[in-house]
Scaffold this active site. Sequence first.
Site, short mmCIF file in Angstrom:
data_model
loop_
_atom_site.label_atom_id
_atom_site.label_comp_id
_atom_site.label_asym_id
_atom_site.label_seq_id
_atom_site.Cartn_x
_atom_site.Cartn_y
_atom_site.Cartn_z
N LEU A 43 0.83 -1.20 0.00
CA LEU A 43 0.00 0.00 0.00
C LEU A 43 0.86 1.24 0.00
O LEU A 43 0.61 2.19 -0.75
CB LEU A 43 -0.92 0.00 1.22
CG LEU A 43 -2.08 -0.98 1.12
CD1 LEU A 43 -2.91 -0.91 2.38
CD2 LEU A 43 -2.94 -0.68 -0.09
N GLY A 45 4.13 1.64 -0.90
CA GLY A 45 4.97 1.78 -2.09
C GLY A 45 4.16 2.08 -3.34
O GLY A 45 4.50 3.00 -4.11
N SER A 284 -9.44 -12.16 11.44
CA SER A 284 -9.53 -10.71 11.57
C SER A 284 -10.17 -10.24 12.86
O SER A 284 -11.12 -10.82 13.37
CB SER A 284 -10.34 -10.16 10.40
OG SER A 284 -10.71 -8.83 10.66
N ARG A 330 -5.65 -4.78 21.05
CA ARG A 330 -5.04 -6.09 20.82
C ARG A 330 -4.11 -6.54 21.93
O ARG A 330 -4.13 -7.71 22.33
CB ARG A 330 -4.24 -6.05 19.51
CG ARG A 330 -5.16 -5.88 18.36
CD ARG A 330 -4.44 -5.71 17.07
NE ARG A 330 -5.45 -5.66 16.01
CZ ARG A 330 -5.19 -5.47 14.74
NH1 ARG A 330 -3.95 -5.30 14.35
NH2 ARG A 330 -6.16 -5.45 13.87
N GLU A 446 4.64 0.22 7.06
CA GLU A 446 5.00 -0.54 8.25
C GLU A 446 6.50 -0.49 8.54
O GLU A 446 6.93 -0.70 9.67
CB GLU A 446 4.52 -2.00 8.12
CG GLU A 446 4.63 -2.77 9.43
CD GLU A 446 4.04 -4.17 9.38
OE1 GLU A 446 3.21 -4.46 8.49
OE2 GLU A 446 4.41 -4.99 10.25
N LEU A 462 -3.44 0.04 7.33
CA LEU A 462 -3.81 0.33 5.94
C LEU A 462 -3.93 1.85 5.78
O LEU A 462 -3.48 2.43 4.81
CB LEU A 462 -5.12 -0.37 5.59
CG LEU A 462 -5.11 -1.90 5.74
CD1 LEU A 462 -6.44 -2.49 5.29
CD2 LEU A 462 -3.98 -2.51 4.92
C1 LIG Z 1 -2.82 -11.14 7.85
C2 LIG Z 1 -2.78 -9.67 8.04
C3 LIG Z 1 -3.96 -8.96 8.14
C4 LIG Z 1 -3.95 -7.58 8.34
N1 LIG Z 1 -5.13 -6.91 8.41
C5 LIG Z 1 -5.12 -5.56 8.55
C6 LIG Z 1 -6.34 -4.81 8.57
O1 LIG Z 1 -7.43 -5.35 8.47
N2 LIG Z 1 -6.26 -3.47 8.69
C7 LIG Z 1 -5.07 -2.82 8.79
O2 LIG Z 1 -5.07 -1.60 8.86
N3 LIG Z 1 -3.91 -3.51 8.76
C8 LIG Z 1 -3.89 -4.85 8.64
N4 LIG Z 1 -2.71 -5.54 8.62
C9 LIG Z 1 -1.44 -4.80 8.61
C10 LIG Z 1 -1.18 -4.23 7.22
O3 LIG Z 1 -1.65 -5.11 6.25
C11 LIG Z 1 0.30 -3.98 6.95
O4 LIG Z 1 0.89 -3.32 8.00
C12 LIG Z 1 0.47 -3.10 5.71
O5 LIG Z 1 -0.28 -3.61 4.64
C13 LIG Z 1 1.91 -2.97 5.33
O6 LIG Z 1 1.99 -2.30 4.09
P1 LIG Z 1 3.38 -1.83 3.51
O7 LIG Z 1 3.07 -1.16 2.23
O8 LIG Z 1 4.10 -1.07 4.54
O9 LIG Z 1 4.21 -3.17 3.27
P2 LIG Z 1 3.90 -4.52 2.47
O10 LIG Z 1 2.54 -4.56 1.91
O11 LIG Z 1 4.32 -5.63 3.34
O12 LIG Z 1 4.86 -4.43 1.22
C14 LIG Z 1 6.22 -4.63 1.31
C15 LIG Z 1 6.79 -4.50 -0.08
O13 LIG Z 1 8.19 -4.41 0.01
C16 LIG Z 1 8.80 -5.30 -0.89
N5 LIG Z 1 10.10 -5.65 -0.33
C17 LIG Z 1 10.40 -5.99 0.95
N6 LIG Z 1 11.71 -6.16 1.09
C18 LIG Z 1 12.26 -5.90 -0.11
C19 LIG Z 1 13.60 -5.91 -0.60
N7 LIG Z 1 14.64 -6.16 0.18
N8 LIG Z 1 13.78 -5.62 -1.91
C20 LIG Z 1 12.74 -5.33 -2.73
N9 LIG Z 1 11.47 -5.29 -2.30
C21 LIG Z 1 11.24 -5.58 -1.01
C22 LIG Z 1 7.83 -6.42 -1.05
O14 LIG Z 1 8.04 -7.07 -2.26
C23 LIG Z 1 6.50 -5.68 -1.00
O15 LIG Z 1 6.20 -5.20 -2.28
C24 LIG Z 1 -2.71 -6.92 8.44
C25 LIG Z 1 -1.53 -7.62 8.34
C26 LIG Z 1 -1.55 -8.99 8.17
C27 LIG Z 1 -0.25 -9.73 8.13
#
Ligand SMILES: Cc1cc2nc3c(=O)[nH]c(=O)nc-3n(C[C@H](O)[C@H](O)[C@H](O)COP(=O)(O)OP(=O)(O)OC[C@H]3O[C@@H](n4cnc5c(N)ncnc54)[C@H](O)[C@@H]3O)c2cc1C
Lengths: 658, 248
Positions: A43, A45, A284, A330, A446, A462
């Site tokens: 989300l 990125g 959830s 939580r 995150e 999110l």
């Molecule tokens: C099962 C589950 C349910 C959840 N439900 C909720 C919810 O209902 N509501 C809510 O608000 N939050 C929820 N969360 C938390 C939330 O989903 C995450 O915190 C959030 O989506 C993280 O988004 P992000 O964009 O930071 O990272 P991510 O979506 O984890 O993306 C990480 C990105 O980085 C890339 N990446 C990582 N390391 C490297 C590297 N070294 N080189 C190149 N690329 C790399 C990956 O390929 C990926 O594209 C939930 C989490 C989980 C695990």
Amino acid sequence: MSLDAKIPPGELSKKWSDYKSKVHLVNPANRRSIEVIVVGSGLAGSSAAATLAEMGYKVKVFCFQDSPRRAHSIAAQGGINAAKNYQNDGDSVYRLFYDTVKGGDYRSREANVHRLAEVSGNIIDQCVAQGVPFAREYGGLLSNRSFGGVQVQRTFYAAGQTGQQLLLGAYSALERQIGMGKIKMYSRHEMLDVVTIDGKARGIIARNLITGELERHFGHAVVLCTGGYGNVFYLSTNAMGSNVTAAWKAHKKGAFFGNPCYTQIHPTCIPVSGDHQSKLTLMSESLRNDGRIWVPKKKDDNRPANQIPEDERDYYLERRYPAFGNLVPRDVASRAAKERCDEGYGVGASKMAVYLDFASAIKRYGKIEANKHHLDNPTEAEVITLGKEIIKEKYGNLFDMYKQITGEDPYEVPMRIYPAVHYTMGGLWVDYNLMTTVPGMYALGECNFSDHGANRLGASALMQGLADGYFVIPYTIGDYLSGEIRTPAIPTDHQAFVDAENSVRERIEKLMNVKGKHSVDHFHKKLGKVMWNKCGMARNAQGLKEAIEEVQQIREEFWKDVRIPGSADEFNPELEKAGRLADFLELAELMCIDALDRNESCGGHFREEYQTEEGEALRDDENFAFVSAWEFKGDGNFELHKEPLVYENIKIAQRSYK
Amino acid sequence: MKLKLKVWRQQNSQSEGGFQTYDVDDISPDMSFLEMFDVLNERLINEGGDPIAFDHDCREGICGMCSMYINGRPHGPNRGVTTCQLHMRSFHDGESIVVEPWRASSFPVVKDLVVDRSAFDRIIAAGGFISVNTGNAQDANSIPIGKDIADSSFEAAACIGCGACVAACPNSSAALFTSAKISQLNQLPQGQPERYRRTLDMVHQMDKEGFGGCSNTGACEYECPKEISIENIARMNRDYIKASLCKD
Ligand SMILES: Cc1cc2nc3c(=O)[nH]c(=O)nc-3n(C[C@H](O)[C@H](O)[C@H](O)COP(=O)(O)OP(=O)(O)OC[C@H]3O[C@@H](n4cnc5c(N)ncnc54)[C@H](O)[C@@H]3O)c2cc1C
Ligand code: SF4
Ligand code: FES
């Protein structure tokens, strides 16, 4: 080096709008020659990359999966918060801000959280405009539900697939820019180092995971959106590939790491069933809108749930926290479950589980439906059938998932659940601009430490990821890049790129050459056990000291005895795993050091020595109202810097959900 | 449980592949299909062999990364589940299981069971979006959408982009995948301005990627782990015809 959070002056509610009207801008013609690297396509990125490209910057995006659409954000289930007050139940920007700071146990930065609450409404508008199919009421307007730690309904959702729908929205915006040639996408690429020149972030080294080639990429700025590090515990609700590598490499290049010990253990996950287990599955938090949590009143009660009469059940959350009941935050819910199980009231074969029961919700909804359908005197069976339909509409995919994994039907018997590692509040320290301590390097979503303090409220990750990507970074990055318009693209044969690539290559060779006896997973499982037992839901000084030694020992064994098959110049998933574990093994030590240093309990960080008589977390605001920002000082050495937390708009108090 | 696995091994996209047989025992019925592969890979590593490469990430049926063709069916014997959600209790002790990658010329094999599905991304890039820059949106509730339309759009949007539909189709058609996105967006009021252009552009890209034509066998719908309805293909075809007529 002193920490400057760069919080703009002025009244809290005006800081962001004042900042936006005064921040330096880059004019559209100059944006075309400025290059930005975005690592991660979740989300944070995807939204950042799409928006920056729309503004005219030249963007490169990296992810390790085969498509940007598969980032782990896809797995988020329950929903996303926004202070829209569509339900007319007294919600406001201030209330969302207040709930988030309180939920985080008063360990987050006021100005960031307020900004998050301010832009939350725009996120929903943006997503709907993109075609994200949120749940709706019959009148055609958006539907809401509640999440833990709040008393209003501000959570927007798409069944149990909210993350999927939001990510696909951001992904479509990203693909649109890719199609127009404004973004170049590098899937199946893993970032393995940051390149810094004269103290500024100027690019990355990435490994093409299919060919094994190392590549150099230049950027005027580097934006890390690489997610959380919950997999340091081996078992977590994160995807198998989720890792700390990008953030850790940044840390070793000068970015401070904020609050590494703040880990969120989610109360409702499917319990561990055996040693073969590779990951844990979340049920959830939205289920706590309708599910009631209980254990038998008698210890070691082996009767099946349905045979335990109502008055022999202990709805312990409703008993202990009447004001919030099953919807306490939580950390509180997780500890309460652990307490019951540790005392011997747990259920299921392992006795490490509690019930999450939908029977009364099914009846309640059934009766409402019967009324709607004008059924007079419906039979109990009719009521239950109607009620199940409603539960299915709300949570169908979660119930199916539960059944797939456990082989039990949650429409008929209560779910068995237990807490599991889920989210990491800690991450790279960033200032108000979301910039790390390395100029030109940003951290979003995150992988940064901001906004959630010591405990994140449900449906707020999110919100934060999309706030950072759509609405914050597009402004704040201009402040830095406006000073870079005279910097031409730096050719990647610059010595700094050569050196960074060489050190990445050396590390890979070192890993390949260990040629030991054990697989990567063997060490990862060991690390996970130490972290779960000694740096998990409850921690104490003694255990943490032991954990530090044990982690060092596992790290040493790993570098002596890991076996990675194949070679480095081909598609080699074991090598990818090894590199990630090597970084987890370093991070784990810092997590324990941080947990040991913080002599208080707050949110998800529960030090057994510091609790109230009723077993609640006991903060020490006098001595610990600060962010711990750790500076890397060479292997296993870290220096602590403190960012004091000042509360001018909220009266800091003991958290109470009673 | 004891099982005999016949698994497709292929070093890379250029080399020729073939089946190899492995006996595995000590498999618990509670393991997922991928955890069974973890056990086998752990053993191969310990024996100094080359573990089997397969795609996976979330292991909860939502990222669309896992992709095994099991006993002649994408994602195995059960309807409505992905490979990662398939559990060993769906097999019996002593069973032989054949595991292959998705077979389609538009999905070249990368290694063993891993294929390249980037063609799907390019189909989305051709038109699978609503053109709205960040910051231009109106208040979310100013566009009321009937619940049935919202629900139907959501059902189409549930596609995880796994490619099982292509693997199941005798023509290797990507019609179900492409139509799911078209159908999600074309049903919504927000999607109307670009409705016909989107349909034409995405269908053309699908053809350009070398996917076959749809001959209505229905195998895609049957094998889709998210049970995406073949009605979406009908919707796409209607819009495609209208769009082609308007253009002339
Ligand atoms: C099962 C589950 C349910 C959840 N439900 C909720 C919810 O209902 N509501 C809510 O608000 N939050 C929820 N969360 C938390 C939330 O989903 C995450 O915190 C959030 O989506 C993280 O988004 P992000 O964009 O930071 O990272 P991510 O979506 O984890 O993306 C990480 C990105 O980085 C890339 N990446 C990582 N390391 C490297 C590297 N070294 N080189 C190149 N690329 C790399 C990956 O390929 C990926 O594209 C939930 C989490 C989980 C695990
Ligand atoms: S339509 Fe179904 S089978 Fe095809 S990619 Fe989408 S989810 Fe997979
Ligand atoms: S691994 Fe994500 S859907 Fe199977």
